[in-house]
Design a protein around this motif. Structure first.
Motif: not given
Length: 98
Positions: A2, A43-44, A47-49, A54, A57
């Protein structure tokens, strides 16, 4: 990656490089790979998968802190944390122009 994490990677590189006695250590000594590893995992996690939502933070940063000096360089984690905190606060505290 991102845009936030790409920016964080640049900030991490600058921050770590500025604190090294021998700035070549960061690049030549594998420092860039250490920076990318921290940023990539962050980032992994945030981030939603398709198989999971997600992570918040703070949870992602907490996992990185728990793995500090085990799987990740603690200087890179601290710099990433500063970068995402600055990024988050600048997004929140930016006054609207009228």
């Amino acid at each position: 990656m991102t845009a936030l994490v790409a920016t964080a990677a640049a900030v991490v590189l600058t921050t770590v490089d500025a604190r090294e006695q021998d700035s070549r250590t960061v690049i030549v000594g594998g420092g860039f790979a250490l920076i990318l590893a921290v940023c990539d995992v962050y980032d992994a996690l945030v981030s939603p998968r398709v198989y999971r939502p997600a992570w918040p933070q703070e949870d992602a940063l907490s996992l990185l802190r728990d793995e500090s000096d085990v799987a990740f360089d603690s200087r890179c984690i601290a710099a990433l944390e500063r970068a995402v905190t600055v990024g988050r606060s600048s997004l929140v505290s930016t006054p609207s122009r009228s």
